[in-house]
Design a protein around this motif. Structure first.
Motif, PDB file in Angstrom:
ATOM      1  N   LYS A 183      41.233 -54.479  26.179  1.00  0.00           N
ATOM      2  CA  LYS A 183      41.643 -55.853  25.860  1.00  0.00           C
ATOM      3  C   LYS A 183      42.526 -55.897  24.622  1.00  0.00           C
ATOM      4  N   PHE A 195      35.595 -65.592  26.350  1.00  0.00           N
ATOM      5  CA  PHE A 195      34.837 -66.415  27.300  1.00  0.00           C
ATOM      6  C   PHE A 195      34.077 -67.553  26.641  1.00  0.00           C
ATOM      7  N   ARG A 244      30.914 -68.988  33.516  1.00  0.00           N
ATOM      8  CA  ARG A 244      31.748 -68.353  32.490  1.00  0.00           C
ATOM      9  C   ARG A 244      33.211 -68.631  32.794  1.00  0.00           C
ATOM     10  N   TYR A 267      35.899 -56.511  22.661  1.00  0.00           N
ATOM     11  CA  TYR A 267      36.871 -57.586  22.386  1.00  0.00           C
ATOM     12  C   TYR A 267      37.197 -57.677  20.902  1.00  0.00           C
ATOM     13  N   ILE A 301      32.251 -60.612  39.519  1.00  0.00           N
ATOM     14  CA  ILE A 301      33.559 -60.836  38.871  1.00  0.00           C
ATOM     15  C   ILE A 301      34.676 -60.306  39.773  1.00  0.00           C
ATOM     16  N   TRP A 319      26.964 -58.956  30.563  1.00  0.00           N
ATOM     17  CA  TRP A 319      28.010 -58.537  31.510  1.00  0.00           C
ATOM     18  C   TRP A 319      27.318 -57.925  32.731  1.00  0.00           C
ATOM     19  N   VAL A 321      38.261 -63.108  35.909  1.00  0.00           N
ATOM     20  CA  VAL A 321      38.155 -61.804  35.244  1.00  0.00           C
ATOM     21  C   VAL A 321      38.701 -61.837  33.806  1.00  0.00           C
ATOM     22  N   GLY A 322      38.073 -61.030  32.938  1.00  0.00           N
ATOM     23  CA  GLY A 322      38.419 -61.028  31.519  1.00  0.00           C
ATOM     24  C   GLY A 322      39.684 -60.258  31.209  1.00  0.00           C
ATOM     25  N   ASN A 359      29.883 -61.529  25.953  1.00  0.00           N
ATOM     26  CA  ASN A 359      30.326 -61.705  27.336  1.00  0.00           C
ATOM     27  C   ASN A 359      29.084 -61.801  28.205  1.00  0.00           C
TER      28      ASN A 359
HETATM   29  C1  LMR Z   1      35.088 -59.017  32.548  1.00  0.00           C
HETATM   30  O1  LMR Z   1      33.955 -59.190  32.101  1.00  0.00           O
HETATM   31  O2  LMR Z   1      35.663 -59.870  33.248  1.00  0.00           O
HETATM   32  C2  LMR Z   1      35.836 -57.761  32.221  1.00  0.00           C
HETATM   33  O3  LMR Z   1      35.064 -56.964  31.376  1.00  0.00           O
HETATM   34  C3  LMR Z   1      36.358 -57.057  33.399  1.00  0.00           C
HETATM   35  C4  LMR Z   1      35.293 -56.366  34.182  1.00  0.00           C
HETATM   36  O4  LMR Z   1      35.466 -55.148  34.407  1.00  0.00           O
HETATM   37  O5  LMR Z   1      34.318 -56.990  34.597  1.00  0.00           O
END
Ligand code: LMR
Length: 394
Positions: free
Chosen positions: A243, A345, A371, A211, A13, A127, A33-34, A180
């Motif tokens: 977030k 996402f 994603r 989230y 990411i 993740w 990126v989230g 995620n």
């Molecule tokens: C993501 O999944 O994009 C976020 O949680 C940011 C990160 O630190 O990866």
């Protein structure tokens, strides 16, 4: 000494963030990126955050250390926000942490202290930093199936079949809401089944909730975490404020350890404070103070909730728009899952090669596992992205 260091694996990411920055194309589109972005591409400071910062600036007269566990007002406010009384307060040990990642790291370290042989089970996919930290800590790890590539929904039968392999004392990492990277989530009946299975196996749930407020609403998004906490003797909960308060860089999170009884909660609390001391002493305070100021002030809280609802509504609207556009351009309903997914996402279920083709041909950046960050879409880019998805042969 330093010459003995080896290069470390890059986080996919963060690597993507870097390549996006370096791409000179002006029409590039960031779905990586989230991070929430408004329709102009800005990640705004929320109104209530600004107001809370002003209030703190006006009233704060010291920056002296707080306590190893962080500010008790922050801990109580966050326990209220996430659990809303699902568990008696005296059964909960809690510490403030640097972000949700800090909470995950401290949870894993607590598990390692209590039960060094425990295996931590992760959804496949999850993740990428989950397995990375577990590997770094030298802990045992296993995976359970989660995502059905054919439907882009949850492979619940696969998940339950894999979790049959749990042994007593194993830890199962679950995403409290807004999974995620997939965006596919369990329903309430499925959560019930998971809880019953974990109980039968003597496993311990660890919930990552990063989230809350982005899926179906603040309370609905915490419902599963509350069910797990109310239904099990022991639960670890890592919650992030990055977030839902939009305070990414302030590094604000909390780890809660729900224990069997008050005595064990006290023991967990002391161990959590010890772990904070070993890793960084006192957790960061500014973001935590912003959060407790907002949650403790009815006017600020109402404004924060309203803005979070606006954000959630915008993202749901973008989901529907993209699903509609893909239906129109592809003449099929096979992308309707995007409207049904929840959170920041959606995983569209395609190969890294096709993701790379979209990046090379159209400057569209999504994570290699396909994603996409829904907040990276807007009305102007949705037709372009839909076309790129179809042209790439997804
Ligand atoms: C993501 O999944 O994009 C976020 O949680 C940011 C990160 O630190 O990866």
């Amino acid at each position: 000494m330093l010459e003995h260091l080896k290069p470390q694996p890059a986080d996919k990411i963060l690597m993507l963030m870097q390549s996006f920055r370096e791409d000179p194309r002006t029409d590039k589109i960031d779905l990586g990126v989230g991070v929430y972005k408004d329709p102009t591409g800005l990640t705004p400071v929320m109104r209530a955050v600004k107001a809370a910062e002003k209030k703190i600036w006006e009233s704060q007269n010291t920056k002296a250390y707080v306590g190893l566990a962080g500010d008790p007002a922050f801990l109580d406010a966050m326990i209220g926000l996430v659990l809303d009384g699902a568990v008696a307060r005296e059964r909960i040990g809690a510490v403030a942490t640097p972000g949700g990642t800090g909470a995950i790291r401290q949870a894993l370290e607590l598990i390692r202290l209590a039960s060094p042989e425990a295996t931590v089970w992760l959804s496949n996919p999850t993740w990428p930093n989950h397995p990375s930290v577990i590997k770094y800590l030298g802990m045992k790890m296993a995976e359970y199936r989660y995502f059905d590539e054919a439907t882009c929904g949850v492979d619940f039968a696969g998940m339950m079949a894999d979790l049959q392999g749990l042994r007593a004392g194993d830890v199962v990492l679950l995403h409290g809401c807004c999974h995620n990277p997939t965006g596919a989530n369990l329903d309430a009946a499925q959560w019930d089944e998971v809880i019953a299975l974990l109980k039968a196996k003597g496993a311990v749930p660890m919930v990552d909730i990063a989230y809350q407020g982005f899926g179906d609403g603040l309370s609905a998004d915490a419902a599963a975490t509350r069910m797990v906490a109310a239904g099990m003797d022991e639960v670890l909960i890592a919650a992030s404020c990055s977030k839902n308060f939009g305070i990414y860089r302030e590094r604000t999170g909390i780890l809660m350890a729900v224990a069997r009884d008050e005595a064990q909660a006290k023991l967990a609390q002391a161990n959590l404070a010890f772990l904070n001391r070993q890793n960084y002493s006192f957790p960061p305070d500014h973001g935590a103070r912003v959060v407790s100021t907002i949650l403790g002030d009815p006017v600020l809280r109402a404004d924060w909730e309203a803005e979070l609802e606006e954000i959630r509504g915008t993202m749901l609207g973008l989901r529907t728009q993209l699903a509609d556009e893909l239906r129109r351009q592809s003449n099929t309903d096979r992308f309707d899952f995007i409207a049904h997914h929840r959170g920041m996402f959606s995983r569209i279920g395609t190969t890294p090669e096709k993701v790379e083709k979209m990046r090379a041909d159209s400057g569209i950046y999504m994570v290699s596992d396909s994603r996409m960050n829904i907040a990276g879409l807007n009305s102007d880019t949705i037709p372009i992205i839909a076309k790129a998805i179809i042209d790439a042969g997804v």
